[in-house]
Scaffold this active site. Structure first.
Site, PDB file in Angstrom:
ATOM      1  N   HIS A 273      89.664  57.052  38.573  1.00 17.49           N
ATOM      2  CA  HIS A 273      88.929  55.889  38.408  1.00 17.49           C
ATOM      3  C   HIS A 273      90.095  54.923  38.895  1.00 17.49           C
ATOM      4  CE1 HIS A 273      87.101  52.407  36.973  1.00 17.49           C
ATOM      5  NE2 HIS A 273      88.087  52.145  36.320  1.00 17.49           N
TER       6      HIS A 273
ATOM      7  N   ASP B 249      81.790  53.770  37.847  1.00 14.56           N
ATOM      8  CA  ASP B 249      81.813  53.697  39.398  1.00 14.56           C
ATOM      9  C   ASP B 249      80.470  54.182  39.968  1.00 14.56           C
ATOM     10  OD1 ASP B 249      84.753  52.915  39.223  1.00 14.56           O
ATOM     11  OD2 ASP B 249      84.795  55.101  38.212  1.00 14.56           O
TER      12      ASP B 249
HETATM   13  N1  LIG Z   1      86.940  53.434  32.993  1.00 11.63           N
HETATM   14  C1  LIG Z   1      86.556  52.398  33.377  1.00 11.63           C
HETATM   15  O1  LIG Z   1      85.502  52.580  34.106  1.00 11.63           O
HETATM   16  C2  LIG Z   1      87.000  51.035  32.709  1.00 11.63           C
HETATM   17  C3  LIG Z   1      87.912  51.150  32.243  1.00 11.63           C
HETATM   18  N2  LIG Z   1      88.578  49.771  31.656  1.00 11.63           N
HETATM   19  C4  LIG Z   1      89.632  49.928  30.662  1.00 11.63           C
HETATM   20  O2  LIG Z   1      89.374  49.689  29.403  1.00 11.63           O
HETATM   21  C5  LIG Z   1      90.274  49.022  28.447  1.00 11.63           C
HETATM   22  C6  LIG Z   1      89.731  48.102  27.521  1.00 11.63           C
HETATM   23  O3  LIG Z   1      89.429  47.068  28.343  1.00 11.63           O
HETATM   24  P1  LIG Z   1      88.791  45.928  27.488  1.00 11.63           P
HETATM   25  O4  LIG Z   1      88.139  46.094  26.215  1.00 11.63           O
HETATM   26  O5  LIG Z   1      88.322  44.743  28.245  1.00 11.63           O
HETATM   27  O6  LIG Z   1      90.290  45.249  26.864  1.00 11.63           O
HETATM   28  P2  LIG Z   1      90.844  44.231  25.604  1.00 11.63           P
HETATM   29  O7  LIG Z   1      92.093  43.675  25.844  1.00 11.63           O
HETATM   30  O8  LIG Z   1      89.636  43.174  25.653  1.00 11.63           O
HETATM   31  O9  LIG Z   1      90.753  45.067  24.452  1.00 11.63           O
HETATM   32  C7  LIG Z   1      91.551  46.377  24.122  1.00 11.63           C
HETATM   33  C8  LIG Z   1      91.633  46.342  22.500  1.00 11.63           C
HETATM   34  O10 LIG Z   1      92.374  47.507  22.449  1.00 11.63           O
HETATM   35  C9  LIG Z   1      93.403  47.413  21.352  1.00 11.63           C
HETATM   36  N3  LIG Z   1      94.269  48.262  21.281  1.00 11.63           N
HETATM   37  C10 LIG Z   1      95.422  48.338  22.048  1.00 11.63           C
HETATM   38  N4  LIG Z   1      96.148  49.309  21.600  1.00 11.63           N
HETATM   39  C11 LIG Z   1      95.583  50.258  20.814  1.00 11.63           C
HETATM   40  C12 LIG Z   1      95.939  51.180  20.052  1.00 11.63           C
HETATM   41  N5  LIG Z   1      96.748  51.987  20.255  1.00 11.63           N
HETATM   42  N6  LIG Z   1      94.825  51.530  19.143  1.00 11.63           N
HETATM   43  C13 LIG Z   1      93.682  51.106  19.048  1.00 11.63           C
HETATM   44  N7  LIG Z   1      93.313  49.845  19.670  1.00 11.63           N
HETATM   45  C14 LIG Z   1      94.391  49.483  20.616  1.00 11.63           C
HETATM   46  C15 LIG Z   1      93.676  45.865  21.286  1.00 11.63           C
HETATM   47  O11 LIG Z   1      94.352  45.443  20.377  1.00 11.63           O
HETATM   48  C16 LIG Z   1      92.418  45.352  21.787  1.00 11.63           C
HETATM   49  O12 LIG Z   1      91.597  44.746  20.864  1.00 11.63           O
HETATM   50  C17 LIG Z   1      91.300  48.721  29.604  1.00 11.63           C
HETATM   51  O13 LIG Z   1      92.255  49.671  29.679  1.00 11.63           O
HETATM   52  C18 LIG Z   1      90.588  48.487  30.748  1.00 11.63           C
HETATM   53  O14 LIG Z   1      91.439  48.654  31.952  1.00 11.63           O
HETATM   54  C19 LIG Z   1      87.707  48.769  31.768  1.00 11.63           C
HETATM   55  C20 LIG Z   1      86.479  48.627  32.525  1.00 11.63           C
HETATM   56  C21 LIG Z   1      85.947  49.894  33.330  1.00 11.63           C
HETATM   57  O1  LIG Z   2      90.753  47.355  36.056  1.00 11.59           O
HETATM   58  C1  LIG Z   2      90.249  47.096  35.060  1.00 11.59           C
HETATM   59  O2  LIG Z   2      90.647  46.882  34.069  1.00 11.59           O
HETATM   60  C2  LIG Z   2      88.645  47.090  35.008  1.00 11.59           C
HETATM   61  C3  LIG Z   2      88.138  48.518  35.638  1.00 11.59           C
HETATM   62  O3  LIG Z   2      88.813  49.638  35.539  1.00 11.59           O
HETATM   63  C4  LIG Z   2      86.942  48.624  36.262  1.00 11.59           C
HETATM   64  O4  LIG Z   2      86.156  47.459  36.174  1.00 11.59           O
HETATM   65  O5  LIG Z   2      86.568  49.580  36.876  1.00 11.59           O
END
Ligand SMILES: NC(=O)C1=CN([C@@H]2O[C@H](COP(=O)(O)OP(=O)(O)OC[C@H]3O[C@@H](n4cnc5c(N)ncnc54)[C@H](O)[C@@H]3O)[C@@H](O)[C@H]2O)C=CC1
Ligand SMILES: O=C([O-])CC(=O)C(=O)O
Length: 329
Positions: A188, A160
């Site tokens: 967030h 952000d």
């Molecule tokens: N704080 C921030 O600014 C942001 C946060 N996010 C969040 O990050 C997270 C991950 O995003 P992506 O990589 O795109 O998702 P994704 O779905 O591509 O990958 C998530 C991975 O986590 C694994 N997983 C699920 N439960 C698990 C556990 N208990 N232990 C270990 N691994 C586990 C899944 O098998 C999968 O490989 C989401 O919650 C998303 O909303 C995404 C963008 C920005």
């Molecule tokens: O909502 C999501 O998974 C992605 C997210 O947090 C972001 O891009 O800020």
């Protein structure tokens, strides 16, 4: 002198952020170009094969700083000896899921991971939670780790922060590198508050340079706060490379320090500063030095900012109360 490798645990290693993150950790961008690392990848059983594929690619890069990769589906093993933990894997919100269901599903992930960190990580463990809802997931993990100092649990609002700097640069024609002291307050989520009243553009007050409160209220704040949804709409998938980049920035700044005269934004356990209730994990302006952070004190909060900080903090209080109700903290 040969340095001891730093153990970095990454959960959700087979996901899209994991794929964008691991190669940069292994090439020295997380901790420094002279710091060797050992990667510990944590996945669920269904993710193990894909994580093995990513590990094969990491091997194929022959990164000089990468001293080992291990893959686990047991958090107790995944966090063994971890110095840095990036908690990326989370349960995404699916159609028809209520907030309580989402918090409960994530509690099932972050509570045992917090306990595993408590019992197995190194004494100097630093934790960054990326997986959403990041602030409250960090609170759940922190509450399950009573032997780890609470301040080691942080949540990511650096994406952000970076988004806000980029939007401000585009509006004013300034270089990104000329923008300092921007702050993300709160959660967030769409309630977050990107604050430019203390920011500087090439040494001048950013709010005065912009001098357009309508743009601030109607364009800048919603653009930054809803950027994640806009990326999903455009890409058909959520932010991955920019999220991985922000995770690298967050930990790099925490470990290596903020530049003189600047600060960053981190989701951290509140000490009550700026009227944010103690204990909730909220984003603040922070400086970092020698691996520790401090909240920037003494900023004047005007009415425009106060209302927006309070609204986001209120959402965090409600999330805290909901996870307390569920017995997760
Ligand atoms: N704080 C921030 O600014 C942001 C946060 N996010 C969040 O990050 C997270 C991950 O995003 P992506 O990589 O795109 O998702 P994704 O779905 O591509 O990958 C998530 C991975 O986590 C694994 N997983 C699920 N439960 C698990 C556990 N208990 N232990 C270990 N691994 C586990 C899944 O098998 C999968 O490989 C989401 O919650 C998303 O909303 C995404 C963008 C920005
Ligand atoms: O909502 C999501 O998974 C992605 C997210 O947090 C972001 O891009 O800020």
């Amino acid at each position: 002198m040969t340095r001891t490798p730093v153990n970095v645990t990454v959960t959700g290693a087979a996901g899209q952020i994991g794929y964008a993150l691991l190669f940069r950790i292994a090439s020295g961008h997380l901790l420094g170009s002279d710091v060797p690392v050992k990667l510990r990848l944590l996945e669920i059983p269904q993710g193990m094969k894909a994580a093995e594929g990513t590990a094969m690619e990491l091997d194929d890069c022959a990164f000089p700083l990468l001293r080992g990769i291990d893959i686990f589906d047991d958090p107790n093993q995944g966090f063994e000896g971890a110095n840095v933990a990036l908690l990326v894997g989370a349960r995404p919100r699916t159609k028809g899921m209520e907030r309580g269901d989402l918090l409960s599903a994530n509690g099932g992930i972050f509570k045992p991971q917090g306990k595993a960190i408590n019992d197995h990580a190194a004494d100097d463990i630093k934790v960054l939670v990326v997986g959403n809802p990041a602030n409250t997931n960090a609170l759940i993990a922190q509450a399950a780790a009573p032997d780890v100092p609470a301040e080691r649990f942080t949540a990511m609002t650096r994406l952000d922060h970076n988004r806000a700097i980029s939007q401000l640069a585009a509006k004013t024609g300034a270089a990104v590198s000329d923008i300092k002291r921007l702050t993300i307050w709160g959660n967030h989520s769409a309630t977050q508050y990107p604050d430019i009243f203390h920011a500087e553009i090439a040494g001048k007050n950013a709010a005065e340079v912009v001098s357009d409160e309508a743009w601030l209220a109607d364009t800048f704040i919603p653009t930054v706060a809803k950027r994640g949804a806009a990326i999903i709409e455009a890409r058909g998938a959520s932010s991955a490379a920019s999220a991985a980049n922000a995770a690298i920035d967050h930990v790099h700044t925490w470990v290596n320090g903020t530049a003189a005269g600047d600060w960053t934004s981190m989701g951290i356990p509140s000490d009550g500063s700026y009227g944010v209730p103690e204990g909730i994990i909220s984003s603040f302006p922070v400086t970092t030095k020698d691996g520790a952070y401090e909240i920037v004190q003494g900023l004047d909060i005007n009415e425009f900012s106060r209302a927006r900080i309070d609204a986001s903090v209120q959402e965090l209080v409600e999330e805290r109360d909901a996870v307390r109700e569920l017995g997760l903290i």
